[in-house]
Design a protein around this motif. Structure first.
Motif, PDB file in Angstrom:
ATOM      1  N   ASP A 109       0.740  -1.030  -0.046  1.00  0.00           N
ATOM      2  CA  ASP A 109      -0.052   0.032   0.102  1.00  0.00           C
ATOM      3  C   ASP A 109       0.849   1.256   0.139  1.00  0.00           C
ATOM      4  O   ASP A 109       1.133   1.793   0.815  1.00  0.00           O
ATOM      5  CB  ASP A 109      -1.050   0.040   1.321  1.00  0.00           C
ATOM      6  CG  ASP A 109      -2.165   0.997   1.070  1.00  0.00           C
ATOM      7  OD1 ASP A 109      -2.557   1.108   0.152  1.00  0.00           O
ATOM      8  OD2 ASP A 109      -2.690   1.312   2.246  1.00  0.00           O
ATOM      9  N   ASN A 163      -3.653   5.349  -3.525  1.00  0.00           N
ATOM     10  CA  ASN A 163      -4.868   6.134  -3.115  1.00  0.00           C
ATOM     11  C   ASN A 163      -4.756   7.552  -3.546  1.00  0.00           C
ATOM     12  O   ASN A 163      -3.180   7.766  -3.542  1.00  0.00           O
ATOM     13  CB  ASN A 163      -5.646   5.802  -2.051  1.00  0.00           C
ATOM     14  CG  ASN A 163      -4.873   6.115  -0.828  1.00  0.00           C
ATOM     15  OD1 ASN A 163      -4.166   7.127  -1.048  1.00  0.00           O
ATOM     16  ND2 ASN A 163      -4.924   5.298   0.246  1.00  0.00           N
ATOM     17  N   LYS A 198      -9.949   1.646  -9.186  1.00  0.00           N
ATOM     18  CA  LYS A 198     -10.193   1.667  -7.846  1.00  0.00           C
ATOM     19  C   LYS A 198     -11.204   2.703  -7.601  1.00  0.00           C
ATOM     20  O   LYS A 198     -11.179   3.890  -8.028  1.00  0.00           O
ATOM     21  CB  LYS A 198      -9.229   2.185  -6.733  1.00  0.00           C
ATOM     22  CG  LYS A 198      -9.368   1.569  -5.297  1.00  0.00           C
ATOM     23  CD  LYS A 198      -7.979   1.935  -4.502  1.00  0.00           C
ATOM     24  CE  LYS A 198      -7.810   1.519  -3.300  1.00  0.00           C
ATOM     25  NZ  LYS A 198      -6.788   1.982  -2.362  1.00  0.00           N
ATOM     26  N   PHE A 218     -11.779  -1.171   5.470  1.00  0.00           N
ATOM     27  CA  PHE A 218     -10.444  -0.578   6.160  1.00  0.00           C
ATOM     28  C   PHE A 218     -10.596  -0.772   7.592  1.00  0.00           C
ATOM     29  O   PHE A 218     -11.228  -0.453   8.089  1.00  0.00           O
ATOM     30  CB  PHE A 218     -10.988   1.094   6.040  1.00  0.00           C
ATOM     31  CG  PHE A 218     -10.342   1.735   4.545  1.00  0.00           C
ATOM     32  CD1 PHE A 218     -10.299   0.821   3.317  1.00  0.00           C
ATOM     33  CD2 PHE A 218      -9.790   2.735   4.411  1.00  0.00           C
ATOM     34  CE1 PHE A 218     -10.002   1.546   2.150  1.00  0.00           C
ATOM     35  CE2 PHE A 218      -9.480   3.426   3.315  1.00  0.00           C
ATOM     36  CZ  PHE A 218      -9.504   2.702   2.027  1.00  0.00           C
ATOM     37  N   ARG A 247      -9.209   2.060  10.009  1.00  0.00           N
ATOM     38  CA  ARG A 247      -9.904   3.027  10.340  1.00  0.00           C
ATOM     39  C   ARG A 247     -11.151   2.502  11.119  1.00  0.00           C
ATOM     40  O   ARG A 247     -11.802   3.584  11.874  1.00  0.00           O
ATOM     41  CB  ARG A 247     -10.377   3.915   9.241  1.00  0.00           C
ATOM     42  CG  ARG A 247      -9.026   4.435   8.247  1.00  0.00           C
ATOM     43  CD  ARG A 247      -9.335   5.353   7.164  1.00  0.00           C
ATOM     44  NE  ARG A 247      -8.226   5.605   6.244  1.00  0.00           N
ATOM     45  CZ  ARG A 247      -8.320   6.478   5.201  1.00  0.00           C
ATOM     46  NH1 ARG A 247      -9.505   7.124   4.968  1.00  0.00           N
ATOM     47  NH2 ARG A 247      -7.361   6.331   4.609  1.00  0.00           N
ATOM     48  N   SER A 274      -6.016  -0.557   5.186  1.00  0.00           N
ATOM     49  CA  SER A 274      -5.750   0.077   6.189  1.00  0.00           C
ATOM     50  C   SER A 274      -5.430  -0.588   7.354  1.00  0.00           C
ATOM     51  O   SER A 274      -5.748  -0.737   8.464  1.00  0.00           O
ATOM     52  CB  SER A 274      -7.178   0.789   6.720  1.00  0.00           C
ATOM     53  OG  SER A 274      -7.250   1.834   7.795  1.00  0.00           O
ATOM     54  N   ARG A 279      -2.859  -1.817   9.965  1.00  0.00           N
ATOM     55  CA  ARG A 279      -1.758  -1.241  11.121  1.00  0.00           C
ATOM     56  C   ARG A 279      -0.566  -1.891  11.681  1.00  0.00           C
ATOM     57  O   ARG A 279       0.167  -1.307  12.102  1.00  0.00           O
ATOM     58  CB  ARG A 279      -2.584  -0.699  12.261  1.00  0.00           C
ATOM     59  CG  ARG A 279      -3.865   0.253  11.840  1.00  0.00           C
ATOM     60  CD  ARG A 279      -3.335   1.754  11.455  1.00  0.00           C
ATOM     61  NE  ARG A 279      -4.446   2.598  11.446  1.00  0.00           N
ATOM     62  CZ  ARG A 279      -4.810   3.059  10.386  1.00  0.00           C
ATOM     63  NH1 ARG A 279      -4.529   2.871   9.220  1.00  0.00           N
ATOM     64  NH2 ARG A 279      -5.707   3.765  10.656  1.00  0.00           N
TER      65      ARG A 279
HETATM   66  O1  G3P Z   1      -5.162   2.404   0.561  1.00  0.00           O
HETATM   67  C1  G3P Z   1      -6.177   2.128   1.286  1.00  0.00           C
HETATM   68  C2  G3P Z   1      -5.994   2.027   2.815  1.00  0.00           C
HETATM   69  O2  G3P Z   1      -5.053   0.954   3.226  1.00  0.00           O
HETATM   70  C3  G3P Z   1      -5.458   3.351   3.640  1.00  0.00           C
HETATM   71  O3  G3P Z   1      -4.861   3.074   4.800  1.00  0.00           O
HETATM   72  O4  G3P Z   1      -3.687   3.742   6.689  1.00  0.00           O
HETATM   73  O5  G3P Z   1      -4.870   5.459   5.302  1.00  0.00           O
HETATM   74  O6  G3P Z   1      -6.044   4.091   6.705  1.00  0.00           O
HETATM   75  P1  G3P Z   1      -4.923   4.233   6.155  1.00  0.00           P
END
Ligand code: G3P
Length: 217
Positions: free
Chosen positions: A6, A28, A83, A129, A132, A164, A166
């Motif tokens: 990512d 993104n 996407k 995600f 988040r 997302s 962690r």
């Molecule tokens: O690319 C989508 C996602 O993995 C974004 O993660 O860390 O910005 O919540 P984050």
């Protein structure tokens, strides 16, 4: 289980691709902004480094413009996955692009109901995600469990792409639940290698080996 990276940092992708563990890449708009580079150039370079799907996100919010952007992005390379956000227009775009044979990653998924719609719209990937959700006190991994269960019941071909992420624990939990893909920030992939007992054990092996005075080559 597939591992995507990512990031839009081509240097990082080049380095991690050498491990042979990278099956794809997700980007993104925030990650492209962080790279400080033109999007098309970045996506083209990533697609030259990685054979697997490379997600490039549309930035329009209406169906007609999203579809045009999707066509533009898909033309950059054959392994681009367009996407789109999980909105009504995003899912209409998903349906249109997947009907044309383009891979689509439906992003910003925060509920099982949304994931069900993404599968019905023909998404190649759905991106829940997890981090988040955890950030707002919900349970991101519970969502993965629900989606994997629902997709299994109906045999939807849409792959659950855990986003997302962690830390390594999210990846391990996702693997136990049978999620098909996790997209990892480079730091998380690097953390996954680490265990203090590996370092300690290796140091002891090397110290004992040195005492033998031998060398393998
Ligand atoms: O690319 C989508 C996602 O993995 C974004 O993660 O860390 O910005 O919540 P984050």
């Amino acid at each position: 289980m597939k591992f995507f990276i990512d990031t839009a940092d081509v240097g990082e992708i080049r380095e991690l691709a050498q491990t042979g563990l990278v099956d794809g890449v997700t980007t993104n708009p925030s990650l492209i902004a962080k790279s400080g580079r033109p999007m098309a150039e970045v996506i083209r370079e990533i697609c030259e480094v990685v054979d697997g799907p490379v997600s490039a996100e549309v930035t329009a919010t209406d169906f007609e413009t999203m579809l045009k952007e999707g066509h533009y992005l898909a033309a950059i390379a054959s392994n681009v996955a367009v996407k789109v956000p999980l909105t009504v227009d995003g899912l209409k775009t998903c349906k249109a692009l997947s009907d044309e044979g383009t891979q689509v990653n439906v992003t910003l998924c925060f509920s099982a109901a949304q994931a069900l719609l993404a599968a019905k719209a023909g998404a190649t990937f759905v991106s829940p995600f997890v981090g988040r959700l955890d950030d707002i006190g919900a349970d991101g991994m519970e969502l993965i469990e629900d989606i994997v269960q629902i997709y299994g019941v109906y045999d939807f071909p849409t792959e659950v792409l855990v986003a997302s992420v962690r830390g390594p624990n999210h990846v391990v939990q996702a693997a136990k639940m049978g999620a098909g893909v996790a997209t990892l920030p480079p730091s998380v992939l690097r953390q996954m290698y680490n265990h203090p007992l590996t370092d300690k054990g290796l140091a002891a092996f090397l110290a004992d080996w040195k005492k033998t005075g031998q060398s393998i080559l």
